[in-house]
Scaffold this motif. Structure first.
Motif, PDB file in Angstrom:
ATOM      1  N   SER A 212      37.708  37.857  34.704  1.00 49.92           N
ATOM      2  CA  SER A 212      37.811  39.075  33.856  1.00 49.92           C
ATOM      3  C   SER A 212      36.042  39.806  32.759  1.00 49.92           C
ATOM      4  CB  SER A 212      38.921  39.532  33.595  1.00 49.92           C
ATOM      5  OG  SER A 212      38.896  38.652  32.110  1.00 49.92           O
ATOM      6  N   TRP A 228      38.244  44.506  34.409  1.00 46.12           N
ATOM      7  CA  TRP A 228      37.822  43.842  36.063  1.00 46.12           C
ATOM      8  C   TRP A 228      38.571  42.815  35.679  1.00 46.12           C
ATOM      9  CZ3 TRP A 228      35.610  40.349  38.056  1.00 46.12           C
ATOM     10  CH2 TRP A 228      35.841  40.292  39.272  1.00 46.12           C
ATOM     11  N   SER A 256      42.386  41.987  43.120  1.00 43.50           N
ATOM     12  CA  SER A 256      41.150  42.475  42.003  1.00 43.50           C
ATOM     13  C   SER A 256      41.971  43.640  41.841  1.00 43.50           C
ATOM     14  CB  SER A 256      39.793  42.186  43.183  1.00 43.50           C
ATOM     15  OG  SER A 256      38.685  43.073  42.481  1.00 43.50           O
ATOM     16  N   SER A 257      41.270  44.114  40.954  1.00 43.77           N
ATOM     17  CA  SER A 257      41.802  45.317  40.122  1.00 43.77           C
ATOM     18  C   SER A 257      41.680  45.495  38.463  1.00 43.77           C
ATOM     19  CB  SER A 257      43.946  44.555  39.646  1.00 43.77           C
ATOM     20  OG  SER A 257      43.574  44.186  38.458  1.00 43.77           O
ATOM     21  N   LEU A 258      41.215  46.988  38.582  1.00 43.34           N
ATOM     22  CA  LEU A 258      40.947  47.877  37.749  1.00 43.34           C
ATOM     23  C   LEU A 258      41.868  48.175  37.003  1.00 43.34           C
ATOM     24  CD1 LEU A 258      38.117  49.697  39.709  1.00 43.34           C
ATOM     25  CD2 LEU A 258      37.994  47.842  38.356  1.00 43.34           C
ATOM     26  N   GLU A 284      47.076  50.202  36.617  1.00 43.37           N
ATOM     27  CA  GLU A 284      46.228  49.228  36.779  1.00 43.37           C
ATOM     28  C   GLU A 284      46.411  49.528  38.293  1.00 43.37           C
ATOM     29  OE1 GLU A 284      46.554  44.244  37.890  1.00 43.37           O
ATOM     30  OE2 GLU A 284      48.158  44.817  37.050  1.00 43.37           O
ATOM     31  N   THR A 289      39.215  47.212  45.236  1.00 39.69           N
ATOM     32  CA  THR A 289      37.812  46.163  44.964  1.00 39.69           C
ATOM     33  C   THR A 289      37.859  45.521  45.136  1.00 39.69           C
ATOM     34  OG1 THR A 289      38.434  45.673  42.595  1.00 39.69           O
ATOM     35  CG2 THR A 289      37.282  47.590  42.922  1.00 39.69           C
TER      36      THR A 289
END
Length: 469
Positions: A212, A228, A256-258, A284, A289
């Motif tokens: 991250s 991220w 995969s997260s923002l 979130e 991504t």
């Protein structure tokens, strides 16, 4: 404020029998009139030089930002105040073990009559430090071993390795932290980690391996964090008796997260506040991504505290959240919300309310929880002014709900479903504050609004943690 030393403008002449010479043995010299001592408290002064003694691997350009305000001081009181503020900034960097301040009159050919020199005497931390401590989470404890390399490249960077072994979770990770010179609150951090957790309320075991990156910065009165995260998740059954719904969730997935978090915190303490408020909003977004988990997750936390008569405190809290799947794939048991237990809806077992299958709790896609608390001193105030002040009497009323939502029905249908079958509880107990680390609660709880499948804890319930409803 630390140690602050200041010297007078003109030293007084030494004379008399202290020097070991009797007055009758020598011819008395002509003594000039004693110079008039000036009061610098309100007199204009000029800080001509600022020195930093004791630097080893620290780069001087980093510290220029932290001490620059000292040069703007206009009088002695202002110099002392700004020097203290600069000292606090230097200690906040986490690279010095000790910082002392010496204020002296300027000397040399270019010295002004009202000139001052300020010297910061610093002692740097060792290149490598170790730590051993225990931590209290939400109704769990852990032993933590750490290895830290402060000031790795000379500009307040920090590299940390940490291993944690707990009652429900074991983890280890490597992190790198770097602040922006002159703005410590604006910083970046990179993390590599592995976490293995056990969740008996769901008969689930989860192992996360991830990386991250975070960017934190202040904005107006808020603290903002952009993150991220990429994580390989492995879900498995904790027991042979796990339900089919849990077994169906088992396997590997990639997320995969923002995410974005905003915090406004005006409380005087995060553990047992007496005044102030908290607003925390978190979003979130996963799937855009990469990875095979796709969802939008929103949750918030609000807390208000008010001091009343007789040293009592009234506190109100509200939590809430929604999980919206993106696409046709349902949400994962690892991403849903959980509710219940001594840190949220008291009188219910830990995370043991809402949707369940064969006794395993599966979490929900929407929830809310509210609490009203009255904290008072212990009756008759035993140990007042000392150990007794760590304890408070606690009266509470909690309510909330957790459920899955049909997102084709619209917002009004969601609110109606969240308002149905509300669980609530009330009771009283004793709270012990463990410094600014955690707090312990021993409550007598009376659960109400119990629904089919909920597990309750009617009577005495013990809770430990850092985040309570």
């Amino acid at each position: 404020m630390g140690t602050v030393h200041a010297r007078s403008l003109d030293p007084l002449p030494m004379r008399g029998p202290e020097l070991g010479v009797q007055p009758d043995d020598i011819e008395a010299p002509e003594i000039d009139p004693e110079p008039k001592q000036e009061v610098l408290e309100n007199k204009d002064v000029v800080v001509q030089r600022v020195h930093i003694d004791g630097l080893g691997r620290t780069k001087e350009d980093l510290l220029t930002y932290e001490i620059s305000e000292v040069f703007r001081a206009k009088n002695l009181i202002d110099v002392m105040r700004k020097s203290h503020e600069a000292r606090q900034k230097l200690l906040r960097l986490g690279i010095f073990r000790k910082v002392e301040v010496v204020i002296d009159t300027s000397r040399g050919e270019d010295a002004l009559p009202n000139g001052l020199d300020v010297t910061f005497e610093v002692t740097e931390l060792r290149r490598m430090t170790g730590s051993y401590n225990t931590m209290v989470g939400n109704n769990e404890g852990s032993m933590v071993l750490g290895l830290k390399l402060p000031n790795v490249f000379g500009r307040a960077e920090k590299m940390t390795f940490q291993f944690s072994y707990g009652t429900k979770e074991t983890s280890y990770g490597l992190s790198f932290f770097k602040p922006q010179p002159g703005n410590f609150e604006r910083n970046i951090s990179l993390n590599v980690y592995k976490v293995t957790g056990q969740f008996p309320w769901s008969s689930l075991r989860e192992t996360d391996r991830g990386v991250s990156g975070e960017l934190s910065f202040p904005l107006w009165k808020t603290n903002q964090t952009l993150k991220w995260e990429g994580v390989w998740r492995e879900l498995g059954c904790l027991a042979r008796t796990a339900s089919f719904a849990v077994r169906e969730e088992s396997g590997h997935s990639l997320k995969s997260s923002l995410s974005h978090a905003m915090v406004i915190d005006t409380r005087n303490s995060s553990i047992l506040p007496r005044k102030g408020g908290l607003l925390k909003i978190h979003q979130e977004l996963a799937g855009y991504t990469g990875g095979d988990a796709s969802f939008l997750k929103e949750d918030f936390e609000i807390q208000l505290n008010k001091t009343l008569f007789w040293d009592s405190v009234l506190s109100a809290s509200l939590w809430g959240g929604l999980l919206l799947p993106i696409g046709d794939k349902p949400t994962s048991i690892a991403d849903r919300f959980y509710l219940g237990g001594p840190t949220s809806i008291r009188g219910f077992s830990m995370y043991s309310m809402g949707p369940q299958s064969e006794g395993d709790y599966l979490g929900g896609e929407g929830y809310w929880a509210g609490g009203l608390h009255l904290y008072t001193p212990l009756p008759f105030r035993p140990g007042k002014g000392g150990f007794g002040d760590l304890f408070r009497t606690h009266f509470f009323l909690n309510a909330g709900n957790l459920c899955n939502l049909n997102y084709g029905e619209g917002p009004q249908a969601h609110l109606k479903k969240l308002a149905e079958c509300i669980r609530w509880s009330y009771g009283l107990g004793i709270v012990l504050r463990l410094g600014n680390i955690a707090r312990l609660e021993l409550n007598y709880c009376i659960p109400m609004g119990v629904q089919s499948g909920d597990r309750i804890c009617d009577g005495i319930q013990f809770g430990a943690g850092i985040r309570f409803l």
